[in-house]
Write a protein that holds these residues in place. Structure first.
Motif, PDB file in Angstrom:
ATOM      1  N   THR A  63     -14.275  -6.902 -54.767  1.00 44.29           N
ATOM      2  CA  THR A  63     -13.277  -7.851 -54.261  1.00 44.29           C
ATOM      3  C   THR A  63     -12.520  -7.321 -53.034  1.00 44.29           C
ATOM      4  OG1 THR A  63     -11.749  -6.960 -55.899  1.00 44.29           O
ATOM      5  CG2 THR A  63     -12.859  -9.024 -56.465  1.00 44.29           C
ATOM      6  N   LEU A  64     -12.564  -6.002 -52.807  1.00 41.85           N
ATOM      7  CA  LEU A  64     -11.829  -5.451 -51.664  1.00 41.85           C
ATOM      8  C   LEU A  64     -12.653  -5.610 -50.383  1.00 41.85           C
ATOM      9  CD1 LEU A  64     -10.353  -2.179 -53.230  1.00 41.85           C
ATOM     10  CD2 LEU A  64      -9.123  -4.283 -52.661  1.00 41.85           C
ATOM     11  N   PRO A  65     -11.984  -5.800 -49.241  1.00 42.48           N
ATOM     12  CA  PRO A  65     -12.729  -6.007 -47.988  1.00 42.48           C
ATOM     13  C   PRO A  65     -13.397  -4.727 -47.491  1.00 42.48           C
ATOM     14  CG  PRO A  65     -10.375  -5.890 -47.546  1.00 42.48           C
ATOM     15  CD  PRO A  65     -10.515  -5.846 -49.050  1.00 42.48           C
ATOM     16  N   LEU A  66     -14.264  -4.902 -46.504  1.00 41.57           N
ATOM     17  CA  LEU A  66     -14.915  -3.746 -45.866  1.00 41.57           C
ATOM     18  C   LEU A  66     -13.860  -2.824 -45.260  1.00 41.57           C
ATOM     19  CD1 LEU A  66     -17.794  -5.549 -43.901  1.00 41.57           C
ATOM     20  CD2 LEU A  66     -18.021  -4.181 -45.987  1.00 41.57           C
ATOM     21  N   ARG A  77     -19.015  -6.518 -71.790  1.00 43.49           N
ATOM     22  CA  ARG A  77     -18.802  -5.798 -70.525  1.00 43.49           C
ATOM     23  C   ARG A  77     -17.583  -6.336 -69.778  1.00 43.49           C
ATOM     24  NH1 ARG A  77     -22.566  -6.275 -65.220  1.00 43.49           N
ATOM     25  NH2 ARG A  77     -21.121  -8.008 -64.918  1.00 43.49           N
ATOM     26  N   LEU A  78     -16.715  -5.426 -69.403  1.00 40.04           N
ATOM     27  CA  LEU A  78     -15.603  -5.784 -68.511  1.00 40.04           C
ATOM     28  C   LEU A  78     -15.777  -4.983 -67.226  1.00 40.04           C
ATOM     29  CD1 LEU A  78     -12.522  -5.692 -70.929  1.00 40.04           C
ATOM     30  CD2 LEU A  78     -13.677  -7.715 -70.055  1.00 40.04           C
ATOM     31  N   THR A  79     -15.381  -5.554 -66.101  1.00 43.23           N
ATOM     32  CA  THR A  79     -15.546  -4.811 -64.849  1.00 43.23           C
ATOM     33  C   THR A  79     -14.183  -4.458 -64.246  1.00 43.23           C
ATOM     34  OG1 THR A  79     -15.476  -6.418 -63.054  1.00 43.23           O
ATOM     35  CG2 THR A  79     -17.468  -6.407 -64.403  1.00 43.23           C
ATOM     36  N   ALA A  80     -14.200  -3.378 -63.476  1.00 43.38           N
ATOM     37  CA  ALA A  80     -12.976  -2.885 -62.843  1.00 43.38           C
ATOM     38  C   ALA A  80     -12.834  -3.401 -61.413  1.00 43.38           C
ATOM     39  CB  ALA A  80     -12.998  -1.355 -62.848  1.00 43.38           C
ATOM     40  N   PHE A  81     -13.627  -4.416 -61.058  1.00 49.49           N
ATOM     41  CA  PHE A  81     -13.642  -4.867 -59.664  1.00 49.49           C
ATOM     42  C   PHE A  81     -12.562  -5.908 -59.330  1.00 49.49           C
ATOM     43  CE2 PHE A  81     -18.307  -3.577 -59.773  1.00 49.49           C
ATOM     44  CZ  PHE A  81     -18.133  -2.498 -58.922  1.00 49.49           C
ATOM     45  N   GLY A  82     -11.673  -6.205 -60.279  1.00 46.05           N
ATOM     46  CA  GLY A  82     -10.621  -7.197 -59.999  1.00 46.05           C
ATOM     47  C   GLY A  82      -9.433  -6.560 -59.295  1.00 46.05           C
ATOM     48  N   THR A  83      -8.347  -7.304 -59.205  1.00 48.62           N
ATOM     49  CA  THR A  83      -7.134  -6.726 -58.617  1.00 48.62           C
ATOM     50  C   THR A  83      -6.433  -5.881 -59.675  1.00 48.62           C
ATOM     51  OG1 THR A  83      -5.689  -8.529 -59.284  1.00 48.62           O
ATOM     52  CG2 THR A  83      -6.792  -8.775 -57.152  1.00 48.62           C
ATOM     53  N   TYR A  84      -5.638  -4.945 -59.198  1.00 50.45           N
ATOM     54  CA  TYR A  84      -4.893  -4.080 -60.120  1.00 50.45           C
ATOM     55  C   TYR A  84      -3.950  -4.927 -60.973  1.00 50.45           C
ATOM     56  CZ  TYR A  84      -1.802  -0.384 -61.778  1.00 50.45           C
ATOM     57  OH  TYR A  84      -1.076   0.458 -62.577  1.00 50.45           O
ATOM     58  N   GLU A  85      -3.263  -5.886 -60.327  1.00 54.64           N
ATOM     59  CA  GLU A  85      -2.274  -6.709 -61.036  1.00 54.64           C
ATOM     60  C   GLU A  85      -2.944  -7.494 -62.161  1.00 54.64           C
ATOM     61  OE1 GLU A  85      -2.677  -6.515 -57.721  1.00 54.64           O
ATOM     62  OE2 GLU A  85      -0.882  -5.311 -57.351  1.00 54.64           O
TER      63      GLU A  85
END
Ligand code: PLP
Length: 400
Positions: A45-48, A378-386
């Motif tokens: 989800t984070l930009p380049l 499965r849960l992923t860590a690719f979301g926002t921290y909040e």
């Protein structure tokens, strides 16, 4: 009359993400006031990184000037400046590669699927279960025999070879999608020794190597003794540097990896793959290769590491919560995936519905990745921290 490849008719429908989407849509329509937190999709989800964007722009500018314009790349296997950057990167974890062993591509998924072209259909394929679906699907398309090695709670979701079973092609993925487990060097050496004994080839998917933080864990199969004799490695910048929408990766086929043809001659797999790619692939665009090379510069490493650290911090929030709640899990430490045992004996879909209805958190039912995924999630860590913190707070309230 035209004939289709009937193997496609034998393929399992990919119900997993369709079913998830259907259930999520039905819930959202019935509960428009309850926003969802999505922790199911494996996309970043984070930009380049800024240094990558600058390099892509500079590459694009060069394409607009006669003197620096580039058409087809001669080899179609990637520019030397990028191959050299990849080789230096491997050097940083102790693996020495020559440029001719590295082939730049538009991401690992295509090569994972297309590599089937250079192998006969009478091979027995071994896939660890659960697994990233491409390994199975691309071989079912060729009508090949597939056998499975169980990754389960007993073996820490790290399937090991069974000496009594023969396989010709072995797919391994470490850090693993979906289980987040990572093979040790000793475990990889067992697989390498099994492959050499069976005159088999390992296809090693290291798409998540950048998430390994433990220096004792191997980031490449070539850290294992003898692997260059039997393994092809596929990696990608998708998760390393947020290239899922930019598309660039690399496949390594060692020079010394040869296989006996039916006439007894030794055939180089690198040469076969080169022949295949020469006919069916015309390379990755120059500006994207410039951006990819920027990932490997000191500044690129610094900036892309920041994104990985951000996802790692999410994973830590998740694993801390699960530990606190006494829910079993693997992954999340050297991997962006957290693979948890559904609490209270729920099956994967029951747990999916439970989380959706009670706390509006969306994950992925483990059985979608193979039979050993039943009862896991499965849960992923690719979301926002909040969102990650909020989802874990809701989980705590639900189970404490
Ligand atoms: N390998 C694994 C294990 C993956 O999970 C993915 C994507 O999610 C890929 C390969 C493909 O990545 P890409 O084609 O974006 O390089």
């Amino acid at each position: 009359m035209v004939k289709i490849n009937e193997n496609f008719l034998t393929m399992k429908k990919n119900y997993l993400f369709i079913d998830i989407a259907k259930r999520v849509k039905a819930f959202s329509e019935a509960n428009p006031d309850k926003p969802l937190i999505r922790m199911g999709i494996g996309d970043v989800t984070l930009p380049l990184a800024p240094v990558v964007v600058e390099a892509i722009k500079k590459g694009a500018d060069e394409m607009g000037v006669r003197e620096t314009f580039k058409g087809y790349e001669d080899s179609g296997t990637g520019y030397d400046f990028l191959k050299q950057a990849v080789a230096d990167y491997y050097g940083s974890f102790g693996v020495s590669l020559s440029l001719s062993e590295i082939r730049i591509n538009d991401g690992a998924k295509a090569d994972c699927g297309n590599i089937t072209d250079i192998f006969g259909d009478d091979n027995t394929i071994l896939v660890t279960d659960p697994a990233y679906p491409v390994y199975v699907d691309s071989n079912v398309m060729c009508g090949r025999r597939i056998i499975y090695a169980d990754s389960n709670e007993e073996n820490g979701f790290a399937a090991m070879p069974d000496e009594s079973v023969h396989a010709d092609i072995i797919y391994l993925c470490s850090p693993n999608n979906p289980t987040g487990s990572v093979y040790t060097k000793a475990q990889l050496e067992e697989w390498v020794s099994y492959a050499i004994k069976n005159e088999a080839v390992i296809i090693f998917d290291s798409a998540y190597e950048a998430f390994i933080s433990d220096p004792a864990l191997p980031r490449s199969i070539y850290c294992a003794e003898g692997a260059k004799k039997c393994a092809i490695e596929m990696c990608s910048l998708s998760k390393t540097a947020g290239f899922t929408g930019t598309r660039c990766g690399y496949t390594v086929i060692p020079e010394e990896l040869t296989v006996k043809a039916s006439d007894g001659s030794e055939v180089s797999l690198a040469a076969l793959w080169g022949r295949r790619q020469g006919s069916k692939f015309n390379g990755v665009s120059y500006p994207i290769q410039c951006g990819a090379a920027a990932v490997f510069t000191p500044e690129g490493q610094k900036q892309t590491r920041q994104a990985i650290d951000y996802y790692r911090r999410n994973a830590k929030v998740m694993t801390d919560t699960l530990t606190e709640l006494g829910i079993k899990f693997t992954g999340g430490i050297n991997s962006p995936y957290v693979w948890l045992k559904c609490p209270q004996g729920m099956d994967s879909w029951e747990f999916f519905d439970f989380l959706l209805e009670k706390i509006q958190v969306v994950g992925t039912p483990g059985e979608g990745f193979g039979k050993n995924g039943a009862g896991w999630f499965r849960l992923t860590a690719f979301g926002t921290y909040e969102n990650t913190v909020e989802a874990m707070n809701r989980l705590k309230k639900l189970f404490s």
